[in-house]
Design a protein around this motif. Sequence first.
Motif, PDB file in Angstrom:
ATOM      1  N   THR A 113       0.827  -1.201   0.000  1.00 51.71           N
ATOM      2  CA  THR A 113       0.000   0.000   0.000  1.00 51.71           C
ATOM      3  C   THR A 113       0.867   1.259   0.000  1.00 51.71           C
ATOM      4  O   THR A 113       2.036   1.236   0.394  1.00 51.71           O
ATOM      5  CB  THR A 113      -0.928   0.051   1.237  1.00 51.71           C
ATOM      6  N   THR A 114       0.256   2.343  -0.434  1.00 51.30           N
ATOM      7  CA  THR A 114       0.861   3.681  -0.392  1.00 51.30           C
ATOM      8  C   THR A 114      -0.111   4.613   0.320  1.00 51.30           C
ATOM      9  O   THR A 114      -1.322   4.528   0.100  1.00 51.30           O
ATOM     10  CB  THR A 114       1.140   4.204  -1.810  1.00 51.30           C
ATOM     11  N   LYS A 115       0.412   5.469   1.167  1.00 50.45           N
ATOM     12  CA  LYS A 115      -0.439   6.431   1.879  1.00 50.45           C
ATOM     13  C   LYS A 115      -0.235   7.817   1.280  1.00 50.45           C
ATOM     14  O   LYS A 115       0.894   8.275   1.120  1.00 50.45           O
ATOM     15  CB  LYS A 115      -0.125   6.444   3.375  1.00 50.45           C
ATOM     16  N   ILE A 116      -1.356   8.452   0.945  1.00 52.52           N
ATOM     17  CA  ILE A 116      -1.342   9.811   0.394  1.00 52.52           C
ATOM     18  C   ILE A 116      -1.733  10.781   1.503  1.00 52.52           C
ATOM     19  O   ILE A 116      -2.846  10.701   2.028  1.00 52.52           O
ATOM     20  CB  ILE A 116      -2.312   9.948  -0.788  1.00 52.52           C
ATOM     21  N   VAL A 130       1.860  14.496  -0.177  1.00 50.83           N
ATOM     22  CA  VAL A 130       3.056  13.848   0.362  1.00 50.83           C
ATOM     23  C   VAL A 130       2.791  12.350   0.367  1.00 50.83           C
ATOM     24  O   VAL A 130       1.734  11.903   0.821  1.00 50.83           O
ATOM     25  CB  VAL A 130       3.384  14.342   1.787  1.00 50.83           C
ATOM     26  N   LEU A 131       3.751  11.574  -0.138  1.00 58.72           N
ATOM     27  CA  LEU A 131       3.597  10.126  -0.216  1.00 58.72           C
ATOM     28  C   LEU A 131       4.510   9.438   0.795  1.00 58.72           C
ATOM     29  O   LEU A 131       5.665   9.816   0.959  1.00 58.72           O
ATOM     30  CB  LEU A 131       3.926   9.623  -1.623  1.00 58.72           C
ATOM     31  N   THR A 132       3.951   8.412   1.466  1.00 58.79           N
ATOM     32  CA  THR A 132       4.731   7.579   2.375  1.00 58.79           C
ATOM     33  C   THR A 132       4.287   6.135   2.184  1.00 58.79           C
ATOM     34  O   THR A 132       3.237   5.870   1.579  1.00 58.79           O
ATOM     35  CB  THR A 132       4.500   7.979   3.848  1.00 58.79           C
ATOM     36  N   PRO A 133       5.052   5.168   2.688  1.00 58.53           N
ATOM     37  CA  PRO A 133       4.555   3.790   2.689  1.00 58.53           C
ATOM     38  C   PRO A 133       3.249   3.673   3.463  1.00 58.53           C
ATOM     39  O   PRO A 133       2.972   4.474   4.364  1.00 58.53           O
ATOM     40  CB  PRO A 133       5.688   3.016   3.369  1.00 58.53           C
ATOM     41  N   PRO A 140       3.645  11.958  11.851  1.00 59.26           N
ATOM     42  CA  PRO A 140       5.016  12.274  11.410  1.00 59.26           C
ATOM     43  C   PRO A 140       5.087  12.984  10.061  1.00 59.26           C
ATOM     44  O   PRO A 140       6.072  13.674   9.781  1.00 59.26           O
ATOM     45  CB  PRO A 140       5.679  10.889  11.338  1.00 59.26           C
ATOM     46  N   ALA A 141       4.071  12.804   9.225  1.00 64.30           N
ATOM     47  CA  ALA A 141       4.089  13.432   7.896  1.00 64.30           C
ATOM     48  C   ALA A 141       3.446  14.811   7.899  1.00 64.30           C
ATOM     49  O   ALA A 141       3.436  15.487   6.862  1.00 64.30           O
ATOM     50  CB  ALA A 141       3.364  12.542   6.886  1.00 64.30           C
ATOM     51  N   ALA A 170      -6.119  11.924  14.896  1.00 61.24           N
ATOM     52  CA  ALA A 170      -4.802  11.357  14.605  1.00 61.24           C
ATOM     53  C   ALA A 170      -3.712  12.426  14.629  1.00 61.24           C
ATOM     54  O   ALA A 170      -2.529  12.097  14.746  1.00 61.24           O
ATOM     55  CB  ALA A 170      -4.829  10.660  13.245  1.00 61.24           C
ATOM     56  N   TYR A 171      -4.093  13.698  14.516  1.00 61.43           N
ATOM     57  CA  TYR A 171      -3.128  14.798  14.482  1.00 61.43           C
ATOM     58  C   TYR A 171      -3.109  15.577  15.794  1.00 61.43           C
ATOM     59  O   TYR A 171      -2.644  16.702  15.836  1.00 61.43           O
ATOM     60  CB  TYR A 171      -3.464  15.743  13.332  1.00 61.43           C
TER      61      TYR A 171
END
Length: 262
Positions: A113-116, A130-133, A140-141, A170-171
């Motif tokens: 998966t990719t998280k946007i 911003v893209l993360t695994p 953190p993003a 979550a933030y």
Amino acid sequence: MPKRGGRWREHRQVIDASAWKFQTGAQWVHLPAEYGSRKGVHTRLRNWAIDGTWEQVFTALLAQADAEGDLVWVVAVDSTVVRAHQNAAGARKRGPAGEPGHHAIGRSRGGLTTKIHLAADGRCRPLCFVLTPGQAGEAPAFEHGMAAIRVPRLLGRPRTRPAAVLADRAYSSRAIRHHLRIRGIRAGVPQPANQIVNRKSKGRNGGRPPVFDREANKQRNTVERCINRLKSWRGLATRYEKTATVFRAGLHIAGIFIRSAR
């Protein structure tokens, strides 16, 4: 169209072909003949992704909207996970400049998966990506997402500070609240129940509860609606691109079309 043997075909044709690819999620081999050579389209899509052309066009549209007063600076942030198709795996570790080694593909319960991570303005239109695994957390993003919001102005420094930031629980970390407070940005983030209990258990040492405007936080649905608009593009709802650079370009292309729609 240039003559046979010419170097470039019409830019508009390449833009439409790239948009068709991400809108449909089809394989390159199925690209309609009216768009020309699929290899040529893919090459220019990739080159423009690497040199930042797609992002520059997207940023120019943000600047135009801000100059016209069409950019609502009440920003909502959130993230969404997309499944990476098996065709997205297997990219070389040494990708283009700026490409992360993991290619923003991670392994979670849903597989690859990719998280946007994105921010949307008050009219459900994207401001940054911003893209993360997929297994990465939202908090953190957050600072990377805020740093990615840069709207050029015709005169003066680019605008980077929204009036308010709305987000879900979550933030709700101290680091994020501090990041917003020192920049003079109102935070519309609710506290999770465990943080409330922990603060109250400390008595006076727990400090005052953070200011939270429940009515203002209801506008957070703008980012959810923005995500729905992006995921109506089948090539973005499922990731087929091997590199994060090209997949992020697809997000910018979708953002360009969403921004251009009046």
